[in-house]
Design an enzyme around this catalytic site. Structure first.
Site, PDB file in Angstrom:
ATOM      1  N   GLY A 161       0.796  -1.215   0.000  1.00 56.20           N
ATOM      2  CA  GLY A 161       0.000   0.000   0.000  1.00 56.20           C
ATOM      3  C   GLY A 161       0.827   1.263   0.000  1.00 56.20           C
ATOM      4  O   GLY A 161       0.474   2.248  -0.663  1.00 56.20           O
ATOM      5  N   ALA A 175      -4.519   2.636   0.720  1.00 51.70           N
ATOM      6  CA  ALA A 175      -4.580   2.086  -0.635  1.00 51.70           C
ATOM      7  C   ALA A 175      -5.068   0.650  -0.623  1.00 51.70           C
ATOM      8  O   ALA A 175      -5.851   0.240  -1.484  1.00 51.70           O
ATOM      9  CB  ALA A 175      -3.209   2.182  -1.300  1.00 51.70           C
ATOM     10  N   ASP A 176      -4.606  -0.140   0.330  1.00 50.63           N
ATOM     11  CA  ASP A 176      -5.032  -1.537   0.424  1.00 50.63           C
ATOM     12  C   ASP A 176      -6.537  -1.644   0.625  1.00 50.63           C
ATOM     13  O   ASP A 176      -7.199  -2.491   0.014  1.00 50.63           O
ATOM     14  CB  ASP A 176      -4.313  -2.230   1.576  1.00 50.63           C
ATOM     15  CG  ASP A 176      -2.837  -2.399   1.329  1.00 50.63           C
ATOM     16  OD1 ASP A 176      -2.457  -3.341   0.605  1.00 50.63           O
ATOM     17  OD2 ASP A 176      -2.047  -1.604   1.861  1.00 50.63           O
ATOM     18  N   SER A 177      -7.066  -0.821   1.503  1.00 53.49           N
ATOM     19  CA  SER A 177      -8.500  -0.879   1.786  1.00 53.49           C
ATOM     20  C   SER A 177      -9.318  -0.522   0.553  1.00 53.49           C
ATOM     21  O   SER A 177     -10.299  -1.206   0.216  1.00 53.49           O
ATOM     22  CB  SER A 177      -8.858   0.067   2.934  1.00 53.49           C
ATOM     23  OG  SER A 177      -8.244  -0.343   4.130  1.00 53.49           O
ATOM     24  N   GLY A 228      -9.090  -3.298  -1.920  1.00 54.52           N
ATOM     25  CA  GLY A 228      -9.890  -4.446  -1.507  1.00 54.52           C
ATOM     26  C   GLY A 228     -11.370  -4.239  -1.759  1.00 54.52           C
ATOM     27  O   GLY A 228     -12.079  -5.148  -2.219  1.00 54.52           O
TER      28      GLY A 228
END
Length: 400
Positions: free
Chosen positions: A142, A170-172, A175
């Site tokens: 991320g 960014a990961d969230s 996802g």
């Protein structure tokens, strides 16, 4: 759909992903009724189990993303482990994976190979830079996505360095986007009977959110800069400290709200002042306008400021920390859900589903799986015998 099942009831998801973005996608699907089988290293499990902070030996971040899933401890690096994974995929609706592009192909599990035995499979792939392009083979977390996308450059104050967020931003977003893509692919399958491949790069959803920056540069040649708590698009907007030390946000982000703010402040003269009467003028004179708002907020305790702003329908809110959120009746009624059956204790709350659907009460979070807790149960349901599972366990291919 019943109040307890959810719209994805009956959908089986194999989550061969670790850390943050792929498990976020799995949680999004699980929140709306899908069965999610988490495949993780049989010895150590998902590395997210080692994240900090932790309580009573359980990583907070892992618990939040993986409560309610079933865990299969499986060594995918070994041919026997990949054979077991293929058996699980053959009876699945969705496979989520976040290996570096090319790894699944090297293992003989490209999308074309997998759909030859499961034509309806939706394969959702999350990676740093996507399955195509010059950077496809680069590793990515991320933090890299937050810098490469342009987010970190715009985050912070003009006189401070570019700043990454202190959480998996960014990961969230990636996802959630992966879950969105998966749902679209499942909808398409409902019409055609054929699955598809969903390709999510960590940086792309975040770059979309920052799209004005790219469009502004390509249209005008101007590189947008950091503005601190201002948006660079509308004024007045920001975070302000009240007389009692409390903080609150105000967003006068359209003309009507800005005019109501001036009325709430007892400064109707600002409505016709040529420096502040339009958004273009307010942006040109943002610094002096901010000083006026700062002074007005700073003369009153936060509760009084918020009450006045609420009376005049000005968009505003307190700056909450976690203790404020847990004490707020709106959030406890609508958003927070108990996480039960874990070492985190009976008081543990987790933010629930990110949206609400009529006819669905929402998910429960009824335990956090241990590594391989459901291995035997899942593999025997997939057709392996108890002896097969015992042999694989003795060889270190599975755990549980």
């Amino acid at each position: 759909m019943t109040a307890t099942q959810g719209p994805l009831a009956g959908v089986r998801v194999i989550e061969a992903g670790s850390m943050y973005a792929a498990p976020t996608a799995g949680r999004m699907l699980r929140d709306f009724g899908a069965e999610v089988i988490k495949v993780e290293d049989p010895t150590h499990g998902d590395f997210a189990r080692q994240w900090q902070p932790a309580h009573e030996g359980m990583a907070i971040g892992f618990a939040r993303l993986n409560a309610g899933k079933r865990s299969v401890g499986l060594d995918m690096r070994r041919p026997e482990g990949r054979d077991v994974l293929r058996r699980l995929i053959a009876d699945a609706d969705v496979l989520i994976e976040n290996f570096r592009p090319g790894r699944m192909e090297a293992w003989g599990m490209s999308y074309d190979e997998l759909r030859s035995v499961n034509p309806g499979l939706v394969m959702t792939r999350v990676s740093g830079f996507g399955q195509t392009g010059p950077y496809r083979e680069r590793p990515g977390f991320g933090t890299v996505a937050e810098t490469a996308s342009g987010y970190a450059f715009l985050n912070g104050w003009p006189d401070t360095p570019p700043t990454a967020p202190p959480f998996g931003f960014a990961d969230s977003i990636a996802g959630i986007s992966a879950a969105y893509g998966t749902a679209m692919a499942l909808f398409e399958r409902s019409r055609t009977g054929v699955g598809s491949e969903v390709d999510v790069a960590l940086y792309e959803p975040l770059m979309f959110i920052l799209g004005d920056a790219v469009l502004n540069y390509t249209a005008s040649g101007e590189v947008m800069q950091r503005h601190g708590n201002s948006s660079g698009a509308a004024s007045p907007r920001g975070i302000y400290q009240a007389a009692d030390g409390g903080w609150l946000s105000i967003a006068g982000s359209n003309q009507a709200i800005a005019m109501r703010l001036f009325e709430a402040m007892g400064r109707i003269d600002l409505q016709t002042d040529e420096r502040y009467s339009t958004n273009v003028a307010r942006m040109a004179n943002n610094e002096s306008l901010q000083e006026i708002v700062i002074d007005w907020v700073g003369q009153r305790p936060r509760a009084e400021v918020l009450a006045i702003l609420d009376e005049f329908e000005v968009v505003a809110a307190p700056v909450n920390d976690s203790s404020d959120i847990v004490a707020d009746p709106h959030f406890t009624e609508r958003t927070l859900t108990a996480l039960t059956g874990s070492p985190l204790g009976a008081q543990a709350l987790v933010p629930g589903a990110i949206l609400h659907l009529r006819g669905f009460d929402g998910p429960s979070y009824d335990s956090v799986p241990t590594v391989g807790e459901h291995t035997a149960e899942v593999l025997t349901a997939a057709g392996l015998t108890a002896d097969d599972v015992a042999r694989l366990a003795a060889d270190g291919v599975v755990s549980g």
